[in-house]
Design a protein around this motif. Structure first.
Motif, PDB file in Angstrom:
ATOM      1  N   ASP A  81      17.788  13.477 -28.349  1.00 35.20           N
ATOM      2  CA  ASP A  81      16.678  13.333 -29.129  1.00 35.20           C
ATOM      3  C   ASP A  81      16.859  12.068 -30.182  1.00 35.20           C
ATOM      4  O   ASP A  81      16.088  11.617 -30.347  1.00 35.20           O
ATOM      5  N   THR A  82      18.330  12.303 -30.716  1.00 37.68           N
ATOM      6  CA  THR A  82      18.720  11.264 -31.436  1.00 37.68           C
ATOM      7  C   THR A  82      18.260   9.642 -30.985  1.00 37.68           C
ATOM      8  O   THR A  82      17.741   8.782 -31.457  1.00 37.68           O
ATOM      9  N   LEU A  83      19.115   9.656 -30.078  1.00 41.17           N
ATOM     10  CA  LEU A  83      18.790   8.482 -29.253  1.00 41.17           C
ATOM     11  C   LEU A  83      17.658   7.889 -28.724  1.00 41.17           C
ATOM     12  O   LEU A  83      17.211   6.706 -29.051  1.00 41.17           O
ATOM     13  N   ALA A  84      16.718   8.803 -28.384  1.00 41.15           N
ATOM     14  CA  ALA A  84      15.344   8.543 -28.257  1.00 41.15           C
ATOM     15  C   ALA A  84      14.503   8.237 -29.285  1.00 41.15           C
ATOM     16  O   ALA A  84      13.577   7.266 -29.478  1.00 41.15           O
TER      17      ALA A  84
ATOM     18  N   LEU B  87      13.433   1.002 -32.920  1.00 39.57           N
ATOM     19  CA  LEU B  87      13.536  -0.276 -32.339  1.00 39.57           C
ATOM     20  C   LEU B  87      12.360  -0.831 -31.554  1.00 39.57           C
ATOM     21  O   LEU B  87      12.071  -1.980 -32.082  1.00 39.57           O
ATOM     22  N   LEU B  88      11.978  -0.001 -30.816  1.00 43.59           N
ATOM     23  CA  LEU B  88      10.488  -0.516 -30.153  1.00 43.59           C
ATOM     24  C   LEU B  88       9.255  -0.645 -30.969  1.00 43.59           C
ATOM     25  O   LEU B  88       8.645  -1.603 -30.684  1.00 43.59           O
TER      26      LEU B  88
ATOM     27  N   TRP C 278       2.710   2.468 -27.665  1.00 41.30           N
ATOM     28  CA  TRP C 278       3.401   2.370 -26.533  1.00 41.30           C
ATOM     29  C   TRP C 278       4.758   2.575 -26.779  1.00 41.30           C
ATOM     30  O   TRP C 278       5.637   2.757 -25.831  1.00 41.30           O
ATOM     31  N   ALA C 279       5.232   2.527 -27.935  1.00 48.64           N
ATOM     32  CA  ALA C 279       6.826   2.514 -28.510  1.00 48.64           C
ATOM     33  C   ALA C 279       6.966   3.916 -28.226  1.00 48.64           C
ATOM     34  O   ALA C 279       8.102   4.428 -27.639  1.00 48.64           O
TER      35      ALA C 279
ATOM     36  N   SER D 183       9.426   5.905 -25.169  1.00 49.55           N
ATOM     37  CA  SER D 183      10.388   6.567 -25.400  1.00 49.55           C
ATOM     38  C   SER D 183      10.506   7.975 -24.885  1.00 49.55           C
ATOM     39  O   SER D 183      11.522   8.385 -24.546  1.00 49.55           O
ATOM     40  N   LEU D 184       9.243   8.562 -25.109  1.00 51.72           N
ATOM     41  CA  LEU D 184       8.979   9.896 -24.355  1.00 51.72           C
ATOM     42  C   LEU D 184       9.411   9.996 -22.834  1.00 51.72           C
ATOM     43  O   LEU D 184      10.077  10.997 -22.247  1.00 51.72           O
TER      44      LEU D 184
END
Length: 490
Positions: free
Chosen positions: A184-187, A193-194, A215-216, A220-221
């Motif tokens: 979850d943290t990386l997502a 960033l996006l 869209w970011a 990510s999801l």
């Protein structure tokens, strides 16, 4: 059904002072913090993601941030019923884990994924209805098109959110919450960033504004859901937990609907009540709408970590009830409440003492050298209203700790019908009161927030009384496996 109501806690025999005894043994602080800490970090990652998202949009324009807040709330409302169902797979996993039936875990998770897929056509069917939905809200002409655009984009991420929630339960229900924390943290970091690239236009991305922010989130999801699928389908998990058994199971999915359905309806009703509140407050004016959006965005810094704590309490209730140890399950709930209160008290104090620390970024100010005198007329009015609203947030967050901890404890046992009944009454009351406060009684912004603060207090007390009543101690959502002569489950 046998239980441990009269057996002594391991902590009762533990050496040392009160802190050592509080930390020791099943249901103690050590166990709760071990399960909860990664969930808190995971919840904070979502908080940071949405907070930064709105912070960037607010620096684009106040209307854009308010539109994103309104549209994302409406989008989440459409997901509440299936999300409650998909997340409830965690209760099945925790009880099967506690009962020593690991090969029922994989199939339980997949039933949640099937429900996510079944709901997808209904979610996408709402996309063409977005203009009608937001035109009814009565917001300004400059805000409604932004709300429609953001809602339409987010809708493509709904299936990923639901499927990911079901697959997360494979780890959360077994108490393997570090995996959730990392993924979850990386997502969330990817989403931030996006956001930067897609909102403002960097590194070859076109400046998409509010649509870019949407869209970011969608990208990510979907990446997060695919990562959970890959982790769950590792060879060792297919062997130990039957995670390769993805076929629909009519009996198992029926029980998931029976117990998870009320949980999903409860989430839908309560979020629907909050959505009505937000929409009605938005009718008071642009300043009131922006201030409310900021206050709720900041409140997630307290709400989401305590949500993570309460989910840990729900997991431990399920595991210990699976072991037929209801007294230990109760101890885990009280321990969770202790931690939640300490955190809520700390953050609420900061909300009152240093509001600028949380609000400065929305106005392009430095949190370390806040000077509201530099703001113009509109921003100054939003700032002043937001500072007052953070005092309301500080009050209701402490009360919300009661609500979250006890409602999730009851969910962990399977007491979802009672939860649904309470939600039907209380969510309807919140919606009606929000409408009356704005449309009939012409309450001010502060009067509206006084209503929601009182609502949280009353609802929390209702769930506390139900927990103290103790009916949950004999509840189970799983079938009881036969016990062999050596005491192990077959």
């Amino acid at each position: 059904m046998p239980h441990d109501a009269d057996s002594p806690h391991e902590s009762d025999r533990a050496p040392g002072g009160p802190l050592a005894r509080w930390l020791a043994g099943p249901g103690g602080g050590g166990e709760v913090l071990r399960v909860a800490a990664p969930l808190v970090v995971s919840s904070l990652s979502w908080t940071v993601m949405t907070f930064v998202d709105r912070l960037m949009l607010r620096n684009a324009s106040g209307d854009t941030m308010f539109a994103a807040f309104e549209a994302s709330t409406a989008w989440f409302t459409t997901l509440c019923l299936p999300l409650g169902l998909c997340m409830y797979a965690s209760t099945f996993v925790s009880q099967y884990h506690g009962a020593g039936q690991p090969r029922r875990i994989g199939p339980s998770v997949w039933q949640g994924v099937w429900l996510a897929l079944a709901w997808t056509p209904l979610l996408l069917a709402l996309v063409p209805l977005a203009p009608r939905m937001f035109s009814l809200a009565g917001h300004g002409a400059e805000v409604v098109p932004l709300e429609i655009d953001y809602f339409r984009v987010l809708s493509w991420g709904g299936p990923a959110l639901l499927a990911g929630a079901a697959m997360q339960s494979f780890y959360s229900g077994r108490g393997k919450t570090v995996v959730l924390m990392v993924v979850d943290t990386l997502a969330a970091l990817l989403n931030v960033l996006l956001d930067y690239l897609w909102i403002f236009g960097h590194w070859g991305f076109e400046a998409g504004g509010i649509e870019g922010a949407g869209w970011a989130t969608v990208v990510s999801l979907w990446i997060k859901a695919l990562v959970y699928a890959a982790l769950m389908l590792q060879r060792k998990h297919r062997a130990d937990f039957e995670t390769g058994n993805w076929l629909p199971d009519r009996e198992l999915i029926g029980r998931l609907l029976k117990y998870g359905g009320p949980s999903g309806l409860q989430l839908l009703l309560e979020v629907g009540g909050f959505t009505t509140f937000i929409i009605m407050v938005g009718r008071l004016g642009v300043v009131e709408g922006e201030a409310t959006g900021m206050a709720f965005s900041v409140s997630t810094l307290a709400f989401m970590p305590v949500w993570g704590l309460s989910m840990a309490g729900s997991i431990l209730v399920g595991q210990h009830l699976g072991e037929n140890r209801d007294r230990t399950a109760a101890r885990a709930v009280w321990t969770t409440l202790h931690v939640a209160f300490i955190y809520m008290a700390f953050v609420s104090t900061l909300y009152v003492a240093t509001p600028g620390l949380f609000l400065a970024g929305f106005f392009g100010l430095s949190p370390l050298s806040v000077d509201p005198a530099t703001l113009d007329g509109h921003d100054a009015a939003v700032w002043a209203a937001s500072v007052v609203l953070l005092r309301f947030v500080a009050a209701y967050n402490l009360l919300d700790a009661f609500l979250m901890v006890f409602v999730n404890a009851l969910k962990g046992a399977g007491d979802t019908r009672y939860i649904l009944l309470v939600s039907l009454v209380m969510a309807s009351l919140l919606s009606v009161m929000s409408y009356l406060a704005v449309a009939i009684w012409e309450f001010s912004l502060m009067g509206c927030w006084a209503i929601i603060t009182a609502w949280v207090f009353i609802t929390g007390v209702v769930y506390l009384l139900r927990f103290l009543q103790g009916n949950w101690r004999t509840m189970r959502v799983i079938e009881q496996a036969p016990v062999l002569e050596n005491g192990a489950a077959s």
